[in-house]
Design a protein around this motif. Structure first.
Motif, PDB file in Angstrom:
ATOM      1  N   VAL A  16       0.858  -1.183   0.000  1.00 62.87           N
ATOM      2  CA  VAL A  16       0.000   0.000   0.000  1.00 62.87           C
ATOM      3  C   VAL A  16       0.894   1.232   0.000  1.00 62.87           C
ATOM      4  O   VAL A  16       1.788   1.365   0.848  1.00 62.87           O
ATOM      5  CB  VAL A  16      -0.938   0.018   1.221  1.00 62.87           C
ATOM      6  N   VAL A  17       0.649   2.135  -0.948  1.00 64.51           N
ATOM      7  CA  VAL A  17       1.410   3.375  -1.068  1.00 64.51           C
ATOM      8  C   VAL A  17       0.460   4.536  -0.802  1.00 64.51           C
ATOM      9  O   VAL A  17      -0.507   4.744  -1.546  1.00 64.51           O
ATOM     10  CB  VAL A  17       2.039   3.515  -2.465  1.00 64.51           C
ATOM     11  N   GLY A  18       0.697   5.257   0.272  1.00 62.21           N
ATOM     12  CA  GLY A  18      -0.149   6.388   0.636  1.00 62.21           C
ATOM     13  C   GLY A  18       0.421   7.702   0.138  1.00 62.21           C
ATOM     14  O   GLY A  18       1.609   7.976   0.314  1.00 62.21           O
ATOM     15  N   ASP A  42       7.469  -7.803  -5.090  1.00 65.16           N
ATOM     16  CA  ASP A  42       6.699  -9.040  -5.221  1.00 65.16           C
ATOM     17  C   ASP A  42       5.371  -8.839  -4.497  1.00 65.16           C
ATOM     18  O   ASP A  42       5.080  -9.487  -3.484  1.00 65.16           O
ATOM     19  CB  ASP A  42       7.482 -10.212  -4.639  1.00 65.16           C
ATOM     20  N   ALA A  43       4.571  -7.892  -5.024  1.00 63.54           N
ATOM     21  CA  ALA A  43       3.342  -7.514  -4.348  1.00 63.54           C
ATOM     22  C   ALA A  43       2.412  -6.801  -5.320  1.00 63.54           C
ATOM     23  O   ALA A  43       2.849  -6.208  -6.304  1.00 63.54           O
ATOM     24  CB  ALA A  43       3.654  -6.587  -3.165  1.00 63.54           C
ATOM     25  N   VAL A  44       1.118  -6.850  -5.021  1.00 62.81           N
ATOM     26  CA  VAL A  44       0.138  -6.008  -5.703  1.00 62.81           C
ATOM     27  C   VAL A  44       0.277  -4.603  -5.136  1.00 62.81           C
ATOM     28  O   VAL A  44       0.249  -4.405  -3.919  1.00 62.81           O
ATOM     29  CB  VAL A  44      -1.287  -6.550  -5.483  1.00 62.81           C
ATOM     30  N   ARG A  45       0.437  -3.611  -6.004  1.00 66.96           N
ATOM     31  CA  ARG A  45       0.571  -2.219  -5.554  1.00 66.96           C
ATOM     32  C   ARG A  45      -0.790  -1.553  -5.486  1.00 66.96           C
ATOM     33  O   ARG A  45      -1.534  -1.535  -6.473  1.00 66.96           O
ATOM     34  CB  ARG A  45       1.471  -1.422  -6.489  1.00 66.96           C
ATOM     35  N   VAL A  46      -1.117  -0.994  -4.323  1.00 66.82           N
ATOM     36  CA  VAL A  46      -2.374  -0.283  -4.097  1.00 66.82           C
ATOM     37  C   VAL A  46      -2.019   1.143  -3.684  1.00 66.82           C
ATOM     38  O   VAL A  46      -1.424   1.359  -2.626  1.00 66.82           O
ATOM     39  CB  VAL A  46      -3.217  -0.950  -2.999  1.00 66.82           C
ATOM     40  N   LEU A  52      -7.080   3.738  -5.111  1.00 68.34           N
ATOM     41  CA  LEU A  52      -8.292   3.979  -4.338  1.00 68.34           C
ATOM     42  C   LEU A  52      -8.329   5.438  -3.910  1.00 68.34           C
ATOM     43  O   LEU A  52      -7.329   5.971  -3.425  1.00 68.34           O
ATOM     44  CB  LEU A  52      -8.329   3.077  -3.098  1.00 68.34           C
ATOM     45  N   HIS A  53      -9.484   6.087  -4.083  1.00 67.73           N
ATOM     46  CA  HIS A  53      -9.598   7.499  -3.718  1.00 67.73           C
ATOM     47  C   HIS A  53     -11.027   7.833  -3.308  1.00 67.73           C
ATOM     48  O   HIS A  53     -11.941   6.996  -3.385  1.00 67.73           O
ATOM     49  CB  HIS A  53      -9.148   8.396  -4.883  1.00 67.73           C
TER      50      HIS A  53
END
Length: 286
Positions: free
Chosen positions: A139-141, A174-178, A215-216
C-alpha cells in the motif's frame, strides 16, 4: 489479504461561525460551516457511519484504508474530535489514514493532523509517499491535500512527492501495488474546481509503472475507471444514507495475483448489501 476502503466521513461538527474570526482561512472556513449547516449535517450522519462500522467489524479486514475528509473545516477542535471515529475502526496496525482537503483546510491544519492522528498516518521522517508492506500487498499512501482559496477544493502532490513515488514504483516488488489518496488521480474525472492539479504527472507515473489499483474519494460517489492496466476506484461517503465501502481480497502467493472486489452499500436501517462484485487477475509483479 483483505483490504477495506472507506472515505469522506465528514462527521465532525464545526465550531460556531463566530469562532472563525481571527483564524486563518476564516472566509473559506465560514463557507465550509455554511455548507455543513445547510446540507452536510443532514446528508452525512453519524448513525449511518455507526451502522457501517458494525458491518466492517464483522468482515475482519487485515487493513482498513481511509482516504481522508474526516472533518469539515480542519480546525483543531474537529481534528481532535475525529480521532475517536478513526480509533473505532481499529488499531494503528490495522488502519491507515491519508488526509483529505477538508482535513488540511488551512496552513496550521496539517501539523494538528500529524500530531493527533500520527499513529494512523504511519509517516516516517521521509514524509510522503509512505509504504506499508504485508502478505503480498504494497500500500502506497499519498497526500494530495493542500490549503486552497475559497470556492476551490483542488489538490496537489508536488514535484518532490511525484519524483519519490516514481522511484518507489520503479523498484521491483513481489506484491500487488495499491495507491491510496484523496483526489481523483487522473485528468477528466472531476471538474476544475476539485481536480488534482498535477493529475497528468501522476497518471503518467501510474501508467509507466503498471500500478494495479488506485483507491480514492473526494467525489462522493461510487465509480470505477480502468486506465491501461490500472483500476481506479472511488468510494462514496461512509456516513451517507447510502453509505458505502469496498472490500478487496487479494491472493498473490500463486502465479498471477487475483483480486476479488466487492462494493457494499447501505440500503436501509442497519442493512448493508453487496451491490457489485468483480474478480481481476493481474500480471505477476516483480
Amino acid at each position: 489479504m483483505r483490504l477495506i476502503h472507506l472515505t469522506d466521513l465528514h462527521l465532525t461538527r464545526p465550531p460556531g461561525w463566530r469562532s472563525y474570526r481571527g483564524r486563518s482561512q476564516s472566509g473559506k472556513r465560514y463557507l465550509g460551516y455554511l455548507s455543513w449547516w445547510r446540507r452536510r449535517r443532514h446528508s452525512l450522519r453519524a448513525v449511518w457511519y455507526e451502522e457501517l462500522l458494525d458491518v466492517v467489524g464483522h468482515l475482519a479486514a487485515d487493513q482498513i484504508l481511509v482516504s481522508g475528509d474526516l472533518t469539515q473545516t480542519g480546525t483543531a477542535e474537529e481534528i481532535d474530535a475525529a480521532l475517536p471515529w478513526i480509533q473505532r475502526l481499529g488499531t494503528p496496525e490495522q488502519v491507515l489514514v491519508v488526509p483529505g482537503n477538508h482535513d488540511v483546510y488551512a496552513a496550521e491544519s496539517m501539523a494538528r493532523v500529524q500530531a493527533r492522528w500520527g499513529d494512523y498516518l504511519h509517516l516516517t521522517d521521509s514524509g510522503y509517499p509512505l509504504v506499508r508492506d504485508s502478505a503480498g500487498v504494497r500500500v502506497v499512501g499519498l497526500c494530495s491535500a493542500r490549503p486552497t482559496q475559497p470556492f476551490s477544493a483542488t489538490g496537489r502532490l508536488g514535484e518532490r512527492q511525484c519524483e519519490r513515488l516514481d522511484a518507489l514504483l520503479a523498484q521491483p516488488a513481489d506484491a500487488v501495488r495499491v495507491v491510496l489518496l484523496h483526489h481523483p488521480p487522473v485528468p477528466g474525472l472531476v471538474g476544475a474546481r476539485k481536480r488534482l492539479q498535477d493529475a497528468d504527472v501522476l497518471a503518467d507515473i501510474l501508467a509507466r509503472r503498471g500500478v494495479e489499483l488506485v483507491l480514492h474519494g473526494h467525489q462522493h460517489r461510487n465509480r470505477e475507471v480502468v486506465v491501461g492496466a490500472t483500476r481506479i476506484l472511488c468510494t462514496g461517503p461512509a456516513s451517507s444514507v447510502d453509505a458505502s465501502f469496498r472490500v478487496f481480497d487479494i491472493e498473490s502467493d500463486q502465479g498471477n495475483p487475483r483480486v476479488s472486489a466487492e462494493l457494499w452499500q447501505r440500503v436501509g436501517a442497519g442493512d448493508f448489501r453487496r451491490m457489485d462484485t468483480g474478480i481481476w487477475t493481474f500480471s505477476a509483479p516483480g
